[in-house]
Design a protein around this motif. Sequence first.
Motif, PDB file in Angstrom:
ATOM      1  N   MET A 171       0.855  -1.194   0.000  1.00  0.00           N
ATOM      2  CA  MET A 171       0.000   0.000   0.000  1.00  0.00           C
ATOM      3  C   MET A 171       0.889   1.242   0.000  1.00  0.00           C
ATOM      4  O   MET A 171       0.914   2.003   0.968  1.00  0.00           O
ATOM      5  CB  MET A 171      -0.926  -0.005   1.218  1.00  0.00           C
ATOM      6  CG  MET A 171      -1.852  -1.215   1.291  1.00  0.00           C
ATOM      7  SD  MET A 171      -2.861  -1.240   2.792  1.00  0.00           S
ATOM      8  CE  MET A 171      -3.909   0.193   2.538  1.00  0.00           C
ATOM      9  N   PRO A 172       1.659   1.433  -1.062  1.00  0.00           N
ATOM     10  CA  PRO A 172       2.641   2.526  -1.083  1.00  0.00           C
ATOM     11  C   PRO A 172       2.037   3.920  -0.925  1.00  0.00           C
ATOM     12  O   PRO A 172       2.691   4.823  -0.401  1.00  0.00           O
ATOM     13  CB  PRO A 172       3.323   2.370  -2.448  1.00  0.00           C
ATOM     14  CG  PRO A 172       2.369   1.565  -3.269  1.00  0.00           C
ATOM     15  CD  PRO A 172       1.658   0.666  -2.319  1.00  0.00           C
ATOM     16  N   ASP A 173       0.782   4.093  -1.334  1.00  0.00           N
ATOM     17  CA  ASP A 173       0.154   5.407  -1.198  1.00  0.00           C
ATOM     18  C   ASP A 173      -0.082   5.782   0.265  1.00  0.00           C
ATOM     19  O   ASP A 173      -0.139   6.967   0.610  1.00  0.00           O
ATOM     20  CB  ASP A 173      -1.185   5.439  -1.956  1.00  0.00           C
ATOM     21  CG  ASP A 173      -1.001   5.345  -3.462  1.00  0.00           C
ATOM     22  OD1 ASP A 173       0.124   5.623  -3.926  1.00  0.00           O
ATOM     23  OD2 ASP A 173      -1.957   4.983  -4.160  1.00  0.00           O
ATOM     24  N   GLN A 174      -0.271   4.773   1.106  1.00  0.00           N
ATOM     25  CA  GLN A 174      -0.479   5.017   2.546  1.00  0.00           C
ATOM     26  C   GLN A 174       0.769   4.664   3.347  1.00  0.00           C
ATOM     27  O   GLN A 174       0.702   4.513   4.562  1.00  0.00           O
ATOM     28  CB  GLN A 174      -1.658   4.183   3.055  1.00  0.00           C
ATOM     29  CG  GLN A 174      -3.028   4.683   2.613  1.00  0.00           C
ATOM     30  CD  GLN A 174      -3.350   4.273   1.189  1.00  0.00           C
ATOM     31  OE1 GLN A 174      -3.067   3.140   0.794  1.00  0.00           O
ATOM     32  NE2 GLN A 174      -3.947   5.167   0.420  1.00  0.00           N
ATOM     33  N   SER A 175       1.893   4.554   2.671  1.00  0.00           N
ATOM     34  CA  SER A 175       3.120   4.072   3.305  1.00  0.00           C
ATOM     35  C   SER A 175       3.480   4.843   4.568  1.00  0.00           C
ATOM     36  O   SER A 175       3.677   4.250   5.630  1.00  0.00           O
ATOM     37  CB  SER A 175       4.277   4.137   2.306  1.00  0.00           C
ATOM     38  OG  SER A 175       5.490   3.808   2.924  1.00  0.00           O
TER      39      SER A 175
END
Length: 323
Positions: A42-46
Motif C-alpha cells: 500500500m505505497p500510497d499510505q506508506s
Amino acid sequence: MNKTENPGRTTGLVSRLSRVPTPLGGLALGIASLGGAWSLIMPDQSQGLKLTAAIIAAILVLKVVLKFILHPHLIREDLSHPVVSSVMPTCAMAIMVIASALMPISEFAARALWVAAVVTHLILLVGFITHRARDFDIEHMVPSWFVPPVGIIVAAVTSPGMGFEPLVNILFVFGLFCYFVKLPIMLYRLIFKSTIPDAALPTFAIMGAPASLSLAGYLTITDNPSLIMISILAPLAIFMTAMVYMAFIKLLRLPFSPGYAAFTFPMVIGATALLKLEGKVDGVFADLFHQLGRIELWVATAIVTYVAIRYIVFYLKPRPKMA
C-alpha cells in the motif's frame, strides 16, 4: 494533602514499571515492522502506516526503557537469565524500525535514533555473549539465542537513508555468518537434547525469523541480488516459516505469557522478505512470491493482533491485593 499523595503515586508508577516484561520489546518490534510490511503493498499510505505502527511501538518500547532507567539493577538480572537476556535486543531492533519511519519527518532525528539503537544492540550482544560464555550449557540454548547476533541485520533492513553503508554491510555479513554457524548447533540442540521448557517454548517461533531477516536485509542493501543467495535464503525462509506455522498448533495452546511476543516479528519479517523478493524476480516466481507474501502478511497481521489483544487482556486483569 497533595504533597503526601504525589510521592505515593510516583512510587506506585515506578513499582509498576519494574514489572514491565522485557519481551514486550518483541511485541513492539512486531508492531513496528508490521506497518513497514503493509506499506510494501500500500505505497500510497506508506508513511501513515509506518508512523501509526511506530507510535504504538514507541509507547511499548518507552515502558521497557523506563523500567531499566528507573531500575538499573534489572539490567544485570535480565542479562544473567539465559532466555530473557536473548530477547533484550528486541527493543533496540524496534527502535531501528521506528527510526526508519521517522526518516521522512526528520533525517537528523532518524539517524541519531538509529545509531543509538545500533550501538545499544551491539552492547547488549556483548553482554549476552559475556554472560553465556561464563556458564555455557547447550541445554540452555533456545531459538531466541539467534536474536542478539542475527537480529542486528535489522540495521540493514532499516538502513535506507541512514548512511553508514560500510558499517551496514559489515553488520549484515556478521549476522548472516552467525546464523549459518549457529543454525546446525541449534538444530542439534533441539533434536538431540532435552525438550525446551514450557516457559521458554514460545521462543521456538523465532526459528522462523533469521532466514527471512537475512533475505530481507540482503535485498535491502543489494541492487542486483545474487541468484545463488536468493536460491539459498528464499527456500530456507519459506521452510522455516512453514515449520513455525505447524508449531503454532501447539504454541497457541500454551497459557499466555510475555513470551507470546516471540510469535510476532518472525511472521512479519517472513512476509516482508517475500514482498521485497517479489520486486526482484520476474515471471512465475514473481507471481509465486506475490501470493505467498500476501498470505504471510495476513497471517502475520492476525498473529500480531492476537498477541496484542492477549497482552491487553492479561495486563488489565485485576490482580489480587497483597494482605
